[in-house]
Design a protein around this motif. Sequence first.
Motif, mmCIF file in Angstrom:
data_model
loop_
_atom_site.group_PDB
_atom_site.id
_atom_site.type_symbol
_atom_site.label_atom_id
_atom_site.label_comp_id
_atom_site.label_asym_id
_atom_site.label_seq_id
_atom_site.Cartn_x
_atom_site.Cartn_y
_atom_site.Cartn_z
ATOM 1 N N GLU A 1 0.807 -1.214 0.000
ATOM 2 C CA GLU A 1 0.000 0.000 0.000
ATOM 3 C C GLU A 1 0.846 1.273 0.000
ATOM 4 O O GLU A 1 0.337 2.355 -0.209
ATOM 5 C CB GLU A 1 -0.966 0.001 1.192
ATOM 6 C CG GLU A 1 -0.299 0.141 2.549
ATOM 7 C CD GLU A 1 0.282 -1.153 3.108
ATOM 8 O OE1 GLU A 1 0.939 -1.082 4.154
ATOM 9 O OE2 GLU A 1 0.077 -2.217 2.511
ATOM 10 N N ARG A 2 2.135 1.154 0.244
ATOM 11 C CA ARG A 2 3.022 2.317 0.274
ATOM 12 C C ARG A 2 3.549 2.615 -1.128
ATOM 13 O O ARG A 2 4.001 1.720 -1.829
ATOM 14 C CB ARG A 2 4.193 2.043 1.218
ATOM 15 C CG ARG A 2 4.993 3.292 1.536
ATOM 16 C CD ARG A 2 6.150 2.990 2.465
ATOM 17 N NE ARG A 2 7.231 2.448 1.647
ATOM 18 C CZ ARG A 2 7.861 1.312 1.884
ATOM 19 N NH1 ARG A 2 7.524 0.565 2.908
ATOM 20 N NH2 ARG A 2 8.813 0.889 1.089
ATOM 21 N N PHE A 3 3.485 3.863 -1.565
ATOM 22 C CA PHE A 3 4.010 4.252 -2.876
ATOM 23 C C PHE A 3 5.521 4.304 -2.805
ATOM 24 O O PHE A 3 6.103 5.051 -2.030
ATOM 25 C CB PHE A 3 3.456 5.619 -3.296
ATOM 26 C CG PHE A 3 4.037 6.101 -4.596
ATOM 27 C CD1 PHE A 3 3.668 5.499 -5.784
ATOM 28 C CD2 PHE A 3 4.966 7.118 -4.624
ATOM 29 C CE1 PHE A 3 4.198 5.917 -6.989
ATOM 30 C CE2 PHE A 3 5.515 7.549 -5.826
ATOM 31 C CZ PHE A 3 5.123 6.947 -7.001
ATOM 32 N N ASP A 4 6.167 3.469 -3.594
ATOM 33 C CA ASP A 4 7.620 3.414 -3.619
ATOM 34 C C ASP A 4 8.076 3.066 -5.029
ATOM 35 O O ASP A 4 8.162 1.899 -5.392
ATOM 36 C CB ASP A 4 8.130 2.366 -2.629
ATOM 37 C CG ASP A 4 9.645 2.289 -2.597
ATOM 38 O OD1 ASP A 4 10.313 3.219 -3.099
ATOM 39 O OD2 ASP A 4 10.161 1.288 -2.067
ATOM 40 N N GLU B 1 17.468 -3.520 -10.212
ATOM 41 C CA GLU B 1 18.126 -4.347 -9.187
ATOM 42 C C GLU B 1 17.127 -4.887 -8.162
ATOM 43 O O GLU B 1 17.294 -5.989 -7.657
ATOM 44 C CB GLU B 1 19.253 -3.580 -8.486
ATOM 45 C CG GLU B 1 18.841 -2.306 -7.803
ATOM 46 C CD GLU B 1 18.821 -1.089 -8.719
ATOM 47 O OE1 GLU B 1 18.471 -0.012 -8.222
ATOM 48 O OE2 GLU B 1 19.117 -1.203 -9.920
ATOM 49 N N GLN B 2 16.038 -4.129 -7.883
ATOM 50 C CA GLN B 2 14.997 -4.624 -6.983
ATOM 51 C C GLN B 2 14.197 -5.749 -7.643
ATOM 52 O O GLN B 2 13.885 -6.743 -7.019
ATOM 53 C CB GLN B 2 14.037 -3.485 -6.590
ATOM 54 C CG GLN B 2 14.654 -2.405 -5.763
ATOM 55 C CD GLN B 2 14.843 -2.832 -4.323
ATOM 56 O OE1 GLN B 2 14.225 -3.782 -3.856
ATOM 57 N NE2 GLN B 2 15.706 -2.130 -3.623
ATOM 58 N N VAL B 3 13.880 -5.566 -8.917
ATOM 59 C CA VAL B 3 13.119 -6.585 -9.655
ATOM 60 C C VAL B 3 13.913 -7.876 -9.733
ATOM 61 O O VAL B 3 13.362 -8.974 -9.589
ATOM 62 C CB VAL B 3 12.752 -6.066 -11.064
ATOM 63 C CG1 VAL B 3 12.142 -7.167 -11.907
ATOM 64 C CG2 VAL B 3 11.799 -4.881 -10.959
ATOM 65 N N ALA B 4 15.233 -7.780 -9.948
ATOM 66 C CA ALA B 4 16.082 -8.967 -10.075
ATOM 67 C C ALA B 4 16.117 -9.786 -8.783
ATOM 68 O O ALA B 4 16.297 -11.007 -8.823
ATOM 69 C CB ALA B 4 17.487 -8.556 -10.483
ATOM 70 N N ARG B 5 15.926 -9.145 -7.632
ATOM 71 C CA ARG B 5 15.978 -9.851 -6.348
ATOM 72 C C ARG B 5 14.688 -10.574 -5.998
ATOM 73 O O ARG B 5 14.667 -11.421 -5.123
ATOM 74 C CB ARG B 5 16.317 -8.875 -5.219
ATOM 75 C CG ARG B 5 17.775 -8.489 -5.211
ATOM 76 C CD ARG B 5 18.100 -7.780 -3.945
ATOM 77 N NE ARG B 5 17.473 -6.450 -4.002
ATOM 78 C CZ ARG B 5 17.763 -5.479 -3.175
ATOM 79 N NH1 ARG B 5 18.625 -5.670 -2.213
ATOM 80 N NH2 ARG B 5 17.180 -4.312 -3.293
#
Length: 112
Positions: free
Chosen positions: A30-33, A40-44
């Motif tokens: 629910e937090r906009f980030d 690099e976040q998607v790869a993890r």
Amino acid sequence: MTTTSQPGTPSSGAITCSIAILPSGRMAMERFDPERFAPEQVARRPRHYFLPFSGGQHICIGNSFVLMEMQVMPALVTQRYRLVSLSDQPVEPKTALALVPSTNLPMKLVKR
């Protein structure tokens, strides 16, 4: 079915918990980030992280039922009812991922 008598826990009924707040390393949905979509976040993340029915070992057991039901229900409705437009305007198609009407299309069901 086993029940527990924990304080504040009902003895019967359903208890739901959002996976977005479980302490399993999942992010708060629910937090906009916008950084969560950085490469690099998607790869993890696991491959099926954001899919509605998941995948792999955690795939939803109702996945194939829902996909079949999405095809069967419109067929059952149109067998029993006739769709009648409540608008006098002609339907103008709009090209999107699928062909859709360009404006709202109010309809009513009339029993056959």
